[in-house]
Design a protein around this motif. Structure first.
Motif, PDB file in Angstrom:
ATOM      1  N   PHE A  71       9.080  47.123 100.495  1.00  0.00           N
ATOM      2  CA  PHE A  71       8.816  46.160  99.413  1.00  0.00           C
ATOM      3  C   PHE A  71       9.713  46.419  98.211  1.00  0.00           C
ATOM      4  CE2 PHE A  71       6.362  44.388  95.829  1.00  0.00           C
ATOM      5  CZ  PHE A  71       6.129  43.110  96.324  1.00  0.00           C
ATOM      6  N   ASP A  72      10.225  45.342  97.646  1.00  0.00           N
ATOM      7  CA  ASP A  72      11.062  45.434  96.447  1.00  0.00           C
ATOM      8  C   ASP A  72      10.141  45.395  95.218  1.00  0.00           C
ATOM      9  OD1 ASP A  72      12.969  45.322  94.497  1.00  0.00           O
ATOM     10  OD2 ASP A  72      13.745  43.340  95.051  1.00  0.00           O
ATOM     11  N   ALA A  73       9.941  46.542  94.583  1.00  0.00           N
ATOM     12  CA  ALA A  73       9.001  46.659  93.456  1.00  0.00           C
ATOM     13  C   ALA A  73       9.450  45.866  92.228  1.00  0.00           C
ATOM     14  CB  ALA A  73       8.807  48.123  93.074  1.00  0.00           C
ATOM     15  N   SER A  74      10.754  45.547  92.164  1.00  0.00           N
ATOM     16  CA  SER A  74      11.248  44.792  91.004  1.00  0.00           C
ATOM     17  C   SER A  74      10.888  43.310  91.073  1.00  0.00           C
ATOM     18  CB  SER A  74      12.757  44.967  90.867  1.00  0.00           C
ATOM     19  OG  SER A  74      13.398  44.330  91.960  1.00  0.00           O
ATOM     20  N   LEU A  75      10.260  42.876  92.159  1.00  0.00           N
ATOM     21  CA  LEU A  75       9.899  41.464  92.317  1.00  0.00           C
ATOM     22  C   LEU A  75       8.813  41.027  91.334  1.00  0.00           C
ATOM     23  CD1 LEU A  75       9.784  40.783  96.166  1.00  0.00           C
ATOM     24  CD2 LEU A  75      11.420  39.936  94.496  1.00  0.00           C
ATOM     25  N   ILE A  76       7.956  41.945  90.941  1.00  0.00           N
ATOM     26  CA  ILE A  76       6.828  41.570  90.070  1.00  0.00           C
ATOM     27  C   ILE A  76       6.693  42.564  88.926  1.00  0.00           C
ATOM     28  CG2 ILE A  76       5.192  42.785  91.578  1.00  0.00           C
ATOM     29  CD1 ILE A  76       3.098  40.690  90.730  1.00  0.00           C
ATOM     30  N   LYS A  77       6.418  42.030  87.765  1.00  0.00           N
ATOM     31  CA  LYS A  77       6.133  42.892  86.605  1.00  0.00           C
ATOM     32  C   LYS A  77       5.201  42.161  85.644  1.00  0.00           C
ATOM     33  CE  LYS A  77      10.201  41.729  83.860  1.00  0.00           C
ATOM     34  NZ  LYS A  77      11.378  42.231  83.172  1.00  0.00           N
ATOM     35  N   VAL A  78       4.519  42.930  84.811  1.00  0.00           N
ATOM     36  CA  VAL A  78       3.622  42.338  83.812  1.00  0.00           C
ATOM     37  C   VAL A  78       4.496  41.830  82.681  1.00  0.00           C
ATOM     38  CG1 VAL A  78       1.753  42.793  82.175  1.00  0.00           C
ATOM     39  CG2 VAL A  78       1.704  43.869  84.424  1.00  0.00           C
ATOM     40  N   LYS A  79       4.406  40.534  82.433  1.00  0.00           N
ATOM     41  CA  LYS A  79       5.234  39.915  81.393  1.00  0.00           C
ATOM     42  C   LYS A  79       4.551  40.013  80.034  1.00  0.00           C
ATOM     43  CE  LYS A  79       7.393  35.485  80.258  1.00  0.00           C
ATOM     44  NZ  LYS A  79       7.443  34.065  80.612  1.00  0.00           N
ATOM     45  N   ASP A  80       3.259  39.683  80.000  1.00  0.00           N
ATOM     46  CA  ASP A  80       2.542  39.669  78.724  1.00  0.00           C
ATOM     47  C   ASP A  80       1.043  39.827  78.951  1.00  0.00           C
ATOM     48  OD1 ASP A  80       2.168  39.519  76.030  1.00  0.00           O
ATOM     49  OD2 ASP A  80       2.638  37.389  75.832  1.00  0.00           O
ATOM     50  N   VAL A  81       0.397  40.407  77.968  1.00  0.00           N
ATOM     51  CA  VAL A  81      -1.063  40.542  77.999  1.00  0.00           C
ATOM     52  C   VAL A  81      -1.596  39.826  76.763  1.00  0.00           C
ATOM     53  CG1 VAL A  81      -2.990  42.169  77.941  1.00  0.00           C
ATOM     54  CG2 VAL A  81      -0.937  42.760  79.206  1.00  0.00           C
ATOM     55  N   HIS A  82      -2.394  38.785  76.967  1.00  0.00           N
ATOM     56  CA  HIS A  82      -2.947  38.008  75.851  1.00  0.00           C
ATOM     57  C   HIS A  82      -4.298  38.595  75.438  1.00  0.00           C
ATOM     58  CE1 HIS A  82       0.106  34.908  76.322  1.00  0.00           C
ATOM     59  NE2 HIS A  82      -0.083  35.027  77.628  1.00  0.00           N
ATOM     60  N   LEU A  83      -4.394  38.867  74.151  1.00  0.00           N
ATOM     61  CA  LEU A  83      -5.603  39.497  73.626  1.00  0.00           C
ATOM     62  C   LEU A  83      -6.402  38.539  72.768  1.00  0.00           C
ATOM     63  CD1 LEU A  83      -4.000  42.780  72.262  1.00  0.00           C
ATOM     64  CD2 LEU A  83      -4.948  42.402  74.504  1.00  0.00           C
ATOM     65  N   GLY A  84      -7.656  38.819  72.689  1.00  0.00           N
ATOM     66  CA  GLY A  84      -8.535  38.112  71.768  1.00  0.00           C
ATOM     67  C   GLY A  84      -9.399  39.155  71.082  1.00  0.00           C
ATOM     68  N   VAL A  85     -10.093  38.742  70.062  1.00  0.00           N
ATOM     69  CA  VAL A  85     -10.999  39.659  69.368  1.00  0.00           C
ATOM     70  C   VAL A  85     -12.367  39.005  69.318  1.00  0.00           C
ATOM     71  CG1 VAL A  85     -11.494  40.818  67.180  1.00  0.00           C
ATOM     72  CG2 VAL A  85      -9.160  40.676  67.985  1.00  0.00           C
ATOM     73  N   ARG A  86     -13.377  39.790  69.611  1.00  0.00           N
ATOM     74  CA  ARG A  86     -14.748  39.282  69.584  1.00  0.00           C
ATOM     75  C   ARG A  86     -15.600  40.243  68.763  1.00  0.00           C
ATOM     76  NH1 ARG A  86     -18.251  39.507  74.752  1.00  0.00           N
ATOM     77  NH2 ARG A  86     -20.262  39.115  73.806  1.00  0.00           N
ATOM     78  N   LYS A  87     -16.542  39.675  68.048  1.00  0.00           N
ATOM     79  CA  LYS A  87     -17.451  40.519  67.287  1.00  0.00           C
ATOM     80  C   LYS A  87     -18.728  40.711  68.078  1.00  0.00           C
ATOM     81  CE  LYS A  87     -16.626  40.538  62.377  1.00  0.00           C
ATOM     82  NZ  LYS A  87     -17.204  40.260  61.081  1.00  0.00           N
TER      83      LYS A  87
END
Length: 201
Positions: A71-87
């Motif tokens: 498997f070519d590990a460079s095929l997939i990577k985490v691009k961004d993680v969207h965060l939110g804030v909750r009280k």
């Protein structure tokens, strides 16, 4: 904690005001503590569930271990993680909204058929691992807030409220004693004056 006070009406009124504030605030803080305790419990259960899911994902990954060498590990990577804030009970905690993955193009004809499954497994593995990290961070924040709130409840319940009540009791006794002394000295003075009048008359 020793409460500073003076034996006068002004000090008495200030202490009564402070005591009222604490007595009124105590149930609110207790509710916050129980809400945080409940949330911590729920959070621990969620973290344990994510741990199990992560283990299952890793086992699925290991089941195809021989194939992963191709498997070519460079095929997939985490691009961004969207965060939110909750009280939660007045505590701001980070929430994971979404994880964006970047999947590079690969040839469907020249690549092994299982590459699509491999990408899906890696996405699932990464998603679960990130969710677990967020859950542990949330748990840490909630646990810290719960400890602080418990300390405040104990401070109010076991130290400050009894301290103020004791100080108020001391001031009231002192003022009553002072009043009784004043009355009895007036009576003594009155009887002395009466005796003088009788002696003169």
């Amino acid at each position: 904690m020793a409460i500073k006070f003076q034996y006068n009406k002004t000090s008495l009124q200030q202490l009564e005001k402070q005591l009222k504030v604490r007595v009124r605030t105590l149930p609110i803080i207790k509710n916050k503590e129980s809400a945080l305790r409940l949330e911590v419990k729920r959070c621990k259960a969620d973290a344990a569930e994510l741990e199990v899911r992560l283990e299952k994902s890793i086992q699925a990954y290991e089941a195809m271990f021989a194939l992963w060498n191709e498997f070519d590990a460079s095929l997939i990577k985490v691009k961004d993680v969207h965060l939110g804030v909750r009280k939660i009970a007045g505590v701001r905690v980070p929430m994971l909204d979404e994880v964006d993955f970047e999947v590079n193009h690969y040839s469907l004809f020249s690549s092994p058929k299982w590459y699509a499954d491999g990408i899906f497994i890696l996405k699932s593995l990464a998603q679960t691992a990130i969710e677990r990290e967020f859950m542990l961070a949330k748990l840490g924040l909630l646990e810290h807030a719960r400890k602080k709130t418990t300390q405040k409840v104990n401070l109010f319940e076991k130290v400050q409220i009894p301290g103020y009540q004791d100080a108020l009791r001391k001031i009231k006794r002192f003022m009553e004693d002072e009043e009784n002394l004043s009355k009895s000295s007036q009576k003594i003075l009155k009887s002395i004056q009466e005796k003088r009048k009788e002696a003169e008359g």
